[in-house]
Motif scaffolding. Sequence first.
Motif, PDB file in Angstrom:
ATOM      1  N   VAL A  94       5.172 -12.427 -11.277  1.00  0.00           N
ATOM      2  CA  VAL A  94       4.881 -11.050 -10.875  1.00  0.00           C
ATOM      3  C   VAL A  94       4.663 -10.982  -9.372  1.00  0.00           C
ATOM      4  CG1 VAL A  94       3.218  -9.155 -11.068  1.00  0.00           C
ATOM      5  CG2 VAL A  94       3.905 -10.437 -13.112  1.00  0.00           C
ATOM      6  N   GLY A  95       5.360 -10.070  -8.735  1.00  0.00           N
ATOM      7  CA  GLY A  95       5.148  -9.778  -7.326  1.00  0.00           C
ATOM      8  C   GLY A  95       4.750  -8.326  -7.151  1.00  0.00           C
ATOM      9  N   SER A  96       3.933  -8.045  -6.145  1.00  0.00           N
ATOM     10  CA  SER A  96       3.585  -6.668  -5.836  1.00  0.00           C
ATOM     11  C   SER A  96       3.426  -6.536  -4.324  1.00  0.00           C
ATOM     12  CB  SER A  96       2.325  -6.220  -6.575  1.00  0.00           C
ATOM     13  OG  SER A  96       2.191  -4.805  -6.537  1.00  0.00           O
ATOM     14  N   LYS A  97       3.098  -5.331  -3.893  1.00  0.00           N
ATOM     15  CA  LYS A  97       3.075  -5.036  -2.458  1.00  0.00           C
ATOM     16  C   LYS A  97       1.916  -4.102  -2.123  1.00  0.00           C
ATOM     17  CE  LYS A  97       7.397  -3.565  -2.771  1.00  0.00           C
ATOM     18  NZ  LYS A  97       7.759  -4.091  -4.104  1.00  0.00           N
ATOM     19  N   TRP A  98       1.439  -4.219  -0.899  1.00  0.00           N
ATOM     20  CA  TRP A  98       0.365  -3.372  -0.397  1.00  0.00           C
ATOM     21  C   TRP A  98       0.841  -2.690   0.888  1.00  0.00           C
ATOM     22  CZ3 TRP A  98      -1.869  -3.626   4.450  1.00  0.00           C
ATOM     23  CH2 TRP A  98      -1.505  -4.729   5.231  1.00  0.00           C
ATOM     24  N   GLY A  99       0.174  -1.608   1.254  1.00  0.00           N
ATOM     25  CA  GLY A  99       0.472  -0.948   2.524  1.00  0.00           C
ATOM     26  C   GLY A  99       0.830   0.517   2.404  1.00  0.00           C
ATOM     27  N   GLN A 142       3.080  -8.858  -1.002  1.00  0.00           N
ATOM     28  CA  GLN A 142       3.893  -8.607   0.175  1.00  0.00           C
ATOM     29  C   GLN A 142       3.426  -7.370   0.938  1.00  0.00           C
ATOM     30  OE1 GLN A 142       8.293  -9.350  -1.177  1.00  0.00           O
ATOM     31  NE2 GLN A 142       7.148  -8.562  -2.921  1.00  0.00           N
ATOM     32  N   ILE A 143       3.538  -7.418   2.257  1.00  0.00           N
ATOM     33  CA  ILE A 143       3.393  -6.188   3.036  1.00  0.00           C
ATOM     34  C   ILE A 143       4.526  -5.254   2.617  1.00  0.00           C
ATOM     35  CG2 ILE A 143       3.323  -5.136   5.315  1.00  0.00           C
ATOM     36  CD1 ILE A 143       2.643  -7.870   6.473  1.00  0.00           C
ATOM     37  N   HIS A 144       4.213  -4.008   2.372  1.00  0.00           N
ATOM     38  CA  HIS A 144       5.228  -3.054   1.938  1.00  0.00           C
ATOM     39  C   HIS A 144       5.880  -2.397   3.153  1.00  0.00           C
ATOM     40  CE1 HIS A 144       6.270   0.105  -1.402  1.00  0.00           C
ATOM     41  NE2 HIS A 144       7.329  -0.299  -0.727  1.00  0.00           N
ATOM     42  N   SER A 145       7.152  -2.663   3.332  1.00  0.00           N
ATOM     43  CA  SER A 145       7.945  -2.072   4.420  1.00  0.00           C
ATOM     44  C   SER A 145       7.325  -2.315   5.789  1.00  0.00           C
ATOM     45  CB  SER A 145       8.151  -0.561   4.185  1.00  0.00           C
ATOM     46  OG  SER A 145       8.932  -0.344   3.037  1.00  0.00           O
ATOM     47  N   ALA A 146       7.156  -3.582   6.114  1.00  0.00           N
ATOM     48  CA  ALA A 146       6.689  -3.937   7.453  1.00  0.00           C
ATOM     49  C   ALA A 146       7.750  -3.570   8.480  1.00  0.00           C
ATOM     50  CB  ALA A 146       6.390  -5.427   7.528  1.00  0.00           C
ATOM     51  N   THR A 147       7.341  -2.959   9.557  1.00  0.00           N
ATOM     52  CA  THR A 147       8.251  -2.611  10.650  1.00  0.00           C
ATOM     53  C   THR A 147       7.608  -3.026  11.965  1.00  0.00           C
ATOM     54  OG1 THR A 147       7.310  -0.403  10.949  1.00  0.00           O
ATOM     55  CG2 THR A 147       9.162  -0.603   9.395  1.00  0.00           C
ATOM     56  N   LEU A 170      -2.476 -17.405  -3.398  1.00  0.00           N
ATOM     57  CA  LEU A 170      -1.546 -16.296  -3.576  1.00  0.00           C
ATOM     58  C   LEU A 170      -0.377 -16.464  -2.612  1.00  0.00           C
ATOM     59  CD1 LEU A 170      -1.276 -13.599  -5.153  1.00  0.00           C
ATOM     60  CD2 LEU A 170      -2.448 -12.487  -3.249  1.00  0.00           C
ATOM     61  N   ALA A 171       0.846 -16.452  -3.105  1.00  0.00           N
ATOM     62  CA  ALA A 171       2.011 -16.498  -2.223  1.00  0.00           C
ATOM     63  C   ALA A 171       2.080 -15.192  -1.443  1.00  0.00           C
ATOM     64  CB  ALA A 171       3.293 -16.708  -3.018  1.00  0.00           C
ATOM     65  N   ILE A 172       2.430 -15.282  -0.163  1.00  0.00           N
ATOM     66  CA  ILE A 172       2.404 -14.116   0.715  1.00  0.00           C
ATOM     67  C   ILE A 172       3.800 -13.867   1.295  1.00  0.00           C
ATOM     68  CG2 ILE A 172       1.484 -13.185   2.885  1.00  0.00           C
ATOM     69  CD1 ILE A 172      -0.534 -13.240   0.584  1.00  0.00           C
ATOM     70  N   GLY A 173       4.209 -12.605   1.293  1.00  0.00           N
ATOM     71  CA  GLY A 173       5.497 -12.228   1.864  1.00  0.00           C
ATOM     72  C   GLY A 173       5.431 -10.868   2.513  1.00  0.00           C
ATOM     73  N   LEU A 174       6.586 -10.363   2.856  1.00  0.00           N
ATOM     74  CA  LEU A 174       6.690  -9.013   3.392  1.00  0.00           C
ATOM     75  C   LEU A 174       7.990  -8.405   2.918  1.00  0.00           C
ATOM     76  CD1 LEU A 174       7.887  -8.972   7.109  1.00  0.00           C
ATOM     77  CD2 LEU A 174       7.861 -11.057   5.758  1.00  0.00           C
ATOM     78  N   SER A 175       7.999  -7.087   2.755  1.00  0.00           N
ATOM     79  CA  SER A 175       9.252  -6.375   2.558  1.00  0.00           C
ATOM     80  C   SER A 175       9.539  -5.608   3.848  1.00  0.00           C
ATOM     81  CB  SER A 175       9.184  -5.426   1.355  1.00  0.00           C
ATOM     82  OG  SER A 175       8.427  -4.267   1.653  1.00  0.00           O
TER      83      SER A 175
END
Length: 327
Positions: A94-99, A142-147, A170-175
């Motif tokens: 399961v992956g999810s996003k914040w932001g 993941q960060i949600h829609s990092a710009t 927790l594995a960490i990523g960005l979208s």
Amino acid sequence: MERRTLGSTGLAVTPIGLGLAALGRPAYIDLGRARDLGPDRSVEVMEARCHLMLDAAYASGVRYVDAARSYGRAEEFLGSWLRERAGAVGDVTVGSKWGYTYVADWRMDADVHEVKDHSVETLRRQVGESRAALGDRLALYQIHSATLESGVLEDRAVLAELLALRRGGLAIGLSVSGPRQADAIRRALEARIDEANPFQAVQATWNLLEPSAGAALAEAKASGWGVLVKEALANGRLTPHRHEAAVEQLERIGADRGAAADQVALAAALANPWADVVLSGAVTPEQLESNLRALAVELGSDELEALETLAEPPEAYWAARGSLPWS
């Protein structure tokens, strides 16, 4: 379905995953929703629809599911599905996003559906909310829609918090989103806090109309990151929901092998050697079944080269995406 590891995260995933962006809220920007979902978008109906799709995906071998805090009640629906089937679906990642925060209050006609805030306060609040919904099943955040414009990749407080979460297991990523996706990916590859990079994965829009992030995604993969592809069907523009020249070309290429337009478009995304997971945004079992058939479609180099002509300038693509109606 084949299992593979998502970069250096150690997480087991499958080449096609299920995205819940269109299943956790009544309105979204996918074309054809009125026909696909009908008029009843009550919470109860959408939760049942989400569970139906999760059941269909699991039965077909899909083992990665993608959600976000801003996808309405997607995390809540996914959490209830996981609890109801406890012990039977333990191999789903399961992956999810914040932001972003969902603010439409389950209204189809809301003026604003989600609000972006990449502050450390939002991260701390939303990781708690995500864990409340998903428990210890949350594996990738993941960060949600990092710009570049949001400044989140320069925010030392956020980076430090993400690194702490990574060190906590927790594995960490960005979208990423927008015409400068490649720039954001490369900036994230350079990010450091306490001499460490908190990121292990990236989720980006890549499709035949908007392939501009491809080179940067290859660099991310070479650096050991996991790579996830979102919007491979361009929010429905690469399906018969939209009658445009690109769909006609996909149908011509698929005709000889009995493949539909969505299958050719997804096969093109799957053909990228850097792609670990390509997300399906299907909202009906029939759409999911069609999407999964892309795994059997092998495109030749000449066909892939011909499909490169469908690419639009990134600014034009994202302007068109921004004009799609929420329905």
